[in-house]
Design a protein around this motif. Structure first.
Motif, PDB file in Angstrom:
ATOM      1  N   LYS A 120      12.048  -0.141 -12.764  1.00 19.92           N
ATOM      2  CA  LYS A 120      12.910   0.163 -11.609  1.00 19.92           C
ATOM      3  C   LYS A 120      12.471  -0.598 -10.377  1.00 19.92           C
ATOM      4  N   LEU A 121      11.161  -0.674 -10.179  1.00 19.95           N
ATOM      5  CA  LEU A 121      10.648  -1.318  -8.979  1.00 19.95           C
ATOM      6  C   LEU A 121      10.922  -2.813  -8.991  1.00 19.95           C
ATOM      7  N   ARG A 122      10.843  -3.415 -10.160  1.00 14.82           N
ATOM      8  CA  ARG A 122      11.039  -4.864 -10.274  1.00 14.82           C
ATOM      9  C   ARG A 122      12.425  -5.287  -9.768  1.00 14.82           C
ATOM     10  N   LYS A 123      13.407  -4.402  -9.907  1.00 15.50           N
ATOM     11  CA  LYS A 123      14.769  -4.716  -9.481  1.00 15.50           C
ATOM     12  C   LYS A 123      14.970  -4.588  -7.963  1.00 15.50           C
ATOM     13  N   LEU A 124      14.029  -3.929  -7.292  1.00 20.34           N
ATOM     14  CA  LEU A 124      14.250  -3.592  -5.890  1.00 20.34           C
ATOM     15  C   LEU A 124      13.426  -4.407  -4.904  1.00 20.34           C
ATOM     16  N   VAL A 125      12.314  -4.976  -5.346  1.00 17.36           N
ATOM     17  CA  VAL A 125      11.436  -5.661  -4.396  1.00 17.36           C
ATOM     18  C   VAL A 125      11.213  -7.098  -4.844  1.00 17.36           C
ATOM     19  N   PRO A 126      10.883  -8.000  -3.908  1.00 13.04           N
ATOM     20  CA  PRO A 126      10.590  -9.387  -4.270  1.00 13.04           C
ATOM     21  C   PRO A 126       9.441  -9.460  -5.268  1.00 13.04           C
ATOM     22  N   TYR A 183       0.822  -1.204   0.000  1.00 14.58           N
ATOM     23  CA  TYR A 183       0.000   0.000   0.000  1.00 14.58           C
ATOM     24  C   TYR A 183       0.860   1.260   0.000  1.00 14.58           C
ATOM     25  N   ALA A 184       2.010   1.217   0.675  1.00 10.89           N
ATOM     26  CA  ALA A 184       2.903   2.382   0.656  1.00 10.89           C
ATOM     27  C   ALA A 184       3.458   2.611  -0.745  1.00 10.89           C
ATOM     28  N   LEU A 185       3.846   1.537  -1.415  1.00 13.17           N
ATOM     29  CA  LEU A 185       4.369   1.681  -2.779  1.00 13.17           C
ATOM     30  C   LEU A 185       3.291   2.192  -3.728  1.00 13.17           C
ATOM     31  N   VAL A 186       2.071   1.716  -3.556  1.00 11.88           N
ATOM     32  CA  VAL A 186       0.980   2.219  -4.404  1.00 11.88           C
ATOM     33  C   VAL A 186       0.749   3.698  -4.140  1.00 11.88           C
ATOM     34  N   ARG A 187       0.724   4.084  -2.885  1.00  5.91           N
ATOM     35  CA  ARG A 187       0.462   5.498  -2.549  1.00  5.91           C
ATOM     36  C   ARG A 187       1.490   6.427  -3.168  1.00  5.91           C
ATOM     37  N   PHE A 188       2.762   6.016  -3.113  1.00  6.81           N
ATOM     38  CA  PHE A 188       3.816   6.959  -3.490  1.00  6.81           C
ATOM     39  C   PHE A 188       4.385   6.748  -4.891  1.00  6.81           C
ATOM     40  N   LEU A 189       4.073   5.626  -5.533  1.00  4.77           N
ATOM     41  CA  LEU A 189       4.654   5.372  -6.862  1.00  4.77           C
ATOM     42  C   LEU A 189       3.629   5.313  -7.986  1.00  4.77           C
ATOM     43  N   ALA A 190       2.374   4.993  -7.693  1.00  8.55           N
ATOM     44  CA  ALA A 190       1.379   4.889  -8.764  1.00  8.55           C
ATOM     45  C   ALA A 190       1.088   6.258  -9.352  1.00  8.55           C
ATOM     46  N   GLN A 191       0.852   6.301 -10.644  1.00  8.25           N
ATOM     47  CA  GLN A 191       0.562   7.573 -11.296  1.00  8.25           C
ATOM     48  C   GLN A 191      -0.847   8.034 -10.962  1.00  8.25           C
ATOM     49  N   PRO A 216      17.957  13.500  -5.345  1.00  6.94           N
ATOM     50  CA  PRO A 216      17.741  12.277  -6.132  1.00  6.94           C
ATOM     51  C   PRO A 216      16.581  12.450  -7.101  1.00  6.94           C
ATOM     52  N   GLU A 217      16.507  11.573  -8.099  1.00  5.72           N
ATOM     53  CA  GLU A 217      15.379  11.630  -9.020  1.00  5.72           C
ATOM     54  C   GLU A 217      14.097  11.266  -8.284  1.00  5.72           C
ATOM     55  N   LYS A 218      12.974  11.636  -8.893  1.00  4.67           N
ATOM     56  CA  LYS A 218      11.686  11.508  -8.202  1.00  4.67           C
ATOM     57  C   LYS A 218      11.388  10.059  -7.814  1.00  4.67           C
ATOM     58  N   PHE A 219      11.680   9.092  -8.670  1.00  4.96           N
ATOM     59  CA  PHE A 219      11.397   7.699  -8.312  1.00  4.96           C
ATOM     60  C   PHE A 219      12.138   7.307  -7.050  1.00  4.96           C
ATOM     61  N   GLN A 220      13.428   7.678  -6.965  1.00  7.17           N
ATOM     62  CA  GLN A 220      14.207   7.328  -5.774  1.00  7.17           C
ATOM     63  C   GLN A 220      13.605   7.948  -4.528  1.00  7.17           C
ATOM     64  N   MET A 221      13.221   9.218  -4.612  1.00  4.54           N
ATOM     65  CA  MET A 221      12.643   9.874  -3.444  1.00  4.54           C
ATOM     66  C   MET A 221      11.319   9.224  -3.053  1.00  4.54           C
ATOM     67  N   ALA A 222      10.478   8.947  -4.039  1.00  3.59           N
ATOM     68  CA  ALA A 222       9.179   8.340  -3.737  1.00  3.59           C
ATOM     69  C   ALA A 222       9.349   6.947  -3.143  1.00  3.59           C
ATOM     70  N   PHE A 223      10.301   6.187  -3.673  1.00  2.00           N
ATOM     71  CA  PHE A 223      10.530   4.840  -3.162  1.00  2.00           C
ATOM     72  C   PHE A 223      11.033   4.893  -1.719  1.00  2.00           C
ATOM     73  N   VAL A 224      11.944   5.813  -1.419  1.00  9.84           N
ATOM     74  CA  VAL A 224      12.450   5.963  -0.055  1.00  9.84           C
ATOM     75  C   VAL A 224      11.322   6.325   0.897  1.00  9.84           C
TER      76      VAL A 224
END
Length: 861
Positions: A284-290, A199-207, A747-755
């Motif tokens: 990008k996300l596929r490389k970082l999470v299971p 849910y955190a990833l959806v909140r901060f990464l989904a368009q 950092p780029e926006k994806f990195q900040m949102a992922f953090v």
């Protein structure tokens, strides 16, 4: 267990026939002949008809363990009764069972561990790299060598990699990581953590959907109709009220609202509807999470009209720009996520003599100012040539801070940025002062360094990693019958599994920390380098404060006092502090030195740790010392019930083997900072240090992460630009478009949102958490004496929470709130109380947050 099945509790009533002179039952042997494992919670026995033993007396066994089929384990499970005893007082009939049970736990097989194995062996950190996936994924083995010393971790026995037989192969998935069954996160907790992350990833990464924001969509007509009734100016006022209730961050008076979203991330915290993930984000996300996390994120984000909302991080909730203030920067070194690095500058510090920085320090000394330093220089400088490049720009930094008195806010007064010497002998050392044009950029670089140190050293190394050998040694050397095993067990809950997951997805090559921190692939090497400075005897909170010069022993008559406190507090400062919590009224707030003394106050207990703080307004230290004292008192009271004197400690063979194994094996690469445990006092000191590390220290370092890291400009994990020099194209670029330069520095926006999403998950307490002073579910203390001492421990913790809440309302303690108006709640002992319960306690509601409150017993997240 891995199966998503309903949980049900089954109670069985059995009858046994034993010889009349069997005596008191002390152990159970359990054999599972089914094909599935089951969890045995507890058992209790009583005699139905035995004239020698009271028929109503129960003999209790807390089992709390998974029982696997005998066809897999080949051995029966042994459970001992809840009665605790030192080795020399073990009943004769249990001596051999006690010894054999420990031998079984120590293992010995070199094969890969199976899910049903209960073995605790030590291993090096040879599982971080993945050389079979390419040379760029190879990482050195940490532990077992002078070059890369490190604490040991739990051995899994996975086969070696094909391309490097010293490296262990990667786990196939999260569910395949070996930890002994009783150390695993419960199935419910695993699901809760997984869902929180999704849910955190959806909140901060989904368009964002093209639909209007959710909050506007709910009541646009109402707002418009109300606004029509008023003038233009009045309608602006109405809309500002609406914004306030939407928790829209306030702008400072001189801020241009047309360029509000400088970093392009404010929209992450807005109520909105989302419509799936962009393709670039997916890659990008596929490389970082299971894969199981990624699939669930993609599916959840794709749900039509998926509505999400986010609680803004505390640092921007009241004022979006508070993080830029010098006083807020300094306050975070005392009450932020990493309040354990700052130290006082001593007169004989040779590294701070000479040069521009040394001259400034001497001048301030003559003004009798309290001077402090945040040092990220000596340990970092050797790594900079390897780190810098590939879009990463980092300095070695020294920051000088000043406080006029023990209660004054602490502020930075100089920052030194330096790069390693070039081959031609040239070097780049620059000192910045608060009124320099580039001062703000220098502060951001310091914050970035402090962030990496916090994540890799203060948090991971000094809590998670250093505790793991203690857990392994406890399982191997202390029987469950041993009173110290029982004392420590609640403080080890879930840690081995959490650490295994961290090695698999956070610390591994190409993992979350390597991707998001500026230290990149050298992150764990840096952690190994700083392990050389770690000493167990300095982990006790009073000892740590004394070492850093932030406190002095009370008996030290030569103590150099800080300048006297000011006689009064400015009215403006008072008003600012009152505004920090909308739930506080003026009568709630009292002057620090004008609290009326009442009979109740006189009877309140005090918690004296035997040290005097150099800065009285040091929230982490002030609150932490009170927590430390009551932990120490509880441990001392507990130990005295079993150890009648120092000879009992020396003759305790299990404790002596436990301590020896920790020193020789678990922390075998660090031979400094250990002491012998030959007295009750030594044992109490070691146990208090260990419990503090797993509870108070970890809570202070972990649960504020979203509040501060949730706004990446406040605590960036990497920076992409150096501070420019005069006369360079970079300086021209900064002068022409400062906002653009600063945005490109981050950092780029994806990195900040992922953090932000990761920090959201790490800062949340899970629903099964057990907090300091609370008994573990299903476990009761064995005697009335222990129960009484534990209840006293809990009552003292409640008093400390009241003390903290009172300090959080005092005018003069500005470091407890700061410009961002964040009360210091990281060391509130109990987070399980509801808002309603707290309201009932003091008559008014208290502002809640997803983080920042409560001390769990263990490192369980």
């Amino acid at each position: 267990m891995g199966m998503d099945v309903p949980t049900k509790v089954i109670k069985l009533k059995l009858k046994f026939e034993v010889a009349r002179d069997f005596g008191i039952p002390g152990a159970l042997a359990v054999e599972n002949k089914d094909k599935h494992e089951f969890f045995l919670k507890s058992a209790r026995l009583r005699y139905i008809n035995n004239p020698g033993i009271l028929n109503y007396e129960y003999f209790r066994f807390y089992c709390g363990s998974w029982i696997y089929p005998i066809s897999n384990t080949r051995i029966k499970r042994i459970f001992f009764s809840n009665q605790l005893c030192l080795p020399k007082k073990t009943p004769k009939g249990l001596e051999e069972l006690r010894r054999k049970e420990l031998e079984e736990l120590r293992g010995g097989s070199k094969d890969e561990r199976k899910p049903w194995d209960r073995t605790y062996e030590y291993g090096c950190y040879n599982d971080l790299g993945d050389p079979d996936n390419g040379r760029q994924h190879a990482r050195p083995v940490l532990g077992g060598s002078p070059q890369f010393p490190y604490p040991r971790r739990l051995r899994t026995g996975r086969p070696p990699c094909h391309d490097d037989h010293l490296a262990e192969s990667r786990p196939a998935s999260c569910s395949r990581i070996y930890v002994p069954p009783d150390e695993r996160l419960s199935h419910g907790k695993q699901e809760e953590l997984k869902n929180n992350f999704v849910y955190a990833l959806v909140r901060f990464l989904a368009q964002e959907s093209t639909r209007p924001p959710l909050s506007n969509h709910e009541c646009p007509d109402l707002v418009a109709k109300i606004a029509q009734l008023f003038s233009i100016e009045d309608s602006k006022f109405i809309l500002s009220i609406v914004d306030f209730f939407r928790r829209k961050p306030k702008l400072p008076p001189n801020q241009d609202s047309s360029n509000n979203d400088l970093f392009g991330i404010e929209d992450l915290f807005a109520d909105k509807e989302v419509k799936g993930l962009e393709d670039s984000v997916k890659q990008k996300l596929r490389k970082l999470v299971p894969v199981e996390i990624f699939d669930k994120v993609a599916a959840t984000a794709a749900v039509k009209r998926q509505s999400v909302s986010s609680q803004p991080p505390s640092i921007i909730t009241e004022n979006q720009w508070a993080w830029t203030e010098d006083s807020e920067f300094g306050r975070q070194m005392l009450a932020g996520t990493n309040p354990v690095r700052i130290r006082r500058i001593m007169d004989d510090d040779p590294k701070l003599q000479g040069g521009e920085l040394g001259e400034l320090i001497e001048k301030k000394r003559s003004e009798k100012k309290g001077l402090f330093i945040l040092e990220h220089h000596d340990y970092l400088e050797p790594f900079l040539k390897m780190i810098n490049g590939n879009g990463v720009c980092a300095y070695a930094t020294r920051t000088i801070l000043q406080s006029g008195s023990t209660l004054d806010p602490i502020e930075p007064i100089a920052i030194e940025l330096s790069l390693p010497d070039e081959s031609d002998g040239s070097h780049d050392i620059r000192v910045f002062l608060p009124y320099d044009d580039l001062w703000e950029l220098a502060k951001i670089h310091v914050a970035c360094n402090d962030t990496a140190y916090h994540q890799l050293i203060s948090h991971w190394l000094h809590t998670h990693a250093v505790v793991e050998p203690f857990i392994i040694a406890t399982r191997r050397q202390l029987s469950v019958m041993h009173p110290i095993h029982r004392l420590l067990d609640p403080h080890f809950k879930d840690t081995l599994h959490v650490n295994a997951l961290a090695r698999a997805y956070f610390l591994n090559a190409g993992g979350i920390l390597e991707t998001t921190l500026f230290t990149g692939e050298y992150s764990m090497r840096l952690s190994s380098h700083l392990y050389k400075q770690w000493r167990f005897d300095e982990q006790a909170l009073p000892a740590d404060l004394i070492k850093r010069g932030m406190a002095t022993p009370k008996e030290d008559e030569k103590m150099k006092e800080m300048p006297a406190e000011p006689e009064s507090v400015k009215t403006d400062d008072v008003v600012e502090s009152v505004e920090r919590d909308e739930n506080l009224t003026e009568e709630d707030v009292v002057e620090l030195d004008n609290i009326p003394v009442t009979e109740t106050q006189e009877q309140q207990p005090t918690f004296d740790a035997g040290v005097k703080l150099i800065l009285e307004d040091y929230p982490y230290a002030k609150d932490g010392l009170e927590i430390w004292v009551v932990i120490e008192t509880w441990v001392k009271d507990y130990c005295k019930l079993f150890y009648r004197g120092d000879p009992d400690v020396i003759q305790d063979t299990e404790i002596q083997e436990w301590w020896s194994e920790i020193r020789r094996v678990g922390h075998g690469d660090q031979d400094q900072g250990w002491y012998d445990i030959n007295t009750v006092e030594d044992l109490v000191k070691a146990l208090t240090t260990l419990i503090w590390t797993t509870s108070g220290l970890h809570a202070a370092l972990n649960f504020g992460q979203y509040g501060y890291y949730g706004w990446p400009p406040n605590r960036p994990m990497l920076l992409r630009k150096f501070v420019p020099h005069e006369g360079t194209p970079e300086m021209d670029e900064l002068d022409a478009q400062p906002d653009k330069f600063l945005a490109q520095m981050m950092p780029e926006k994806f990195q900040m949102a992922f953090v932000i999403a990761v920090m959201d998950v790490l800062s949340r307490h899970t629903s099964d958490e057990v907090y300091l002073g609370q008994a573990s579910p299903g476990k009761v203390w064995e005697t009335d004496e222990i129960k009484k001492k534990f209840e006293e421990f809990g009552e003292k913790l409640k008093q400390i929470e009241r003390n903290i809440k009172k300090r959080n309302k005092e005018y003069g303690l500005l470091n407890r709130w700061g410009d961002a108006k964040i009360p210091y709640m990281l060391l509130y002992p109990d987070a399980s109380n509801t808002i309603a319960a707290r309201s009932k306690e003091d008559g008014k509601p208290e502002k809640m947050d997803i983080n920042e409150r409560g001390i769990p017993n263990s490192i369980s997240i």
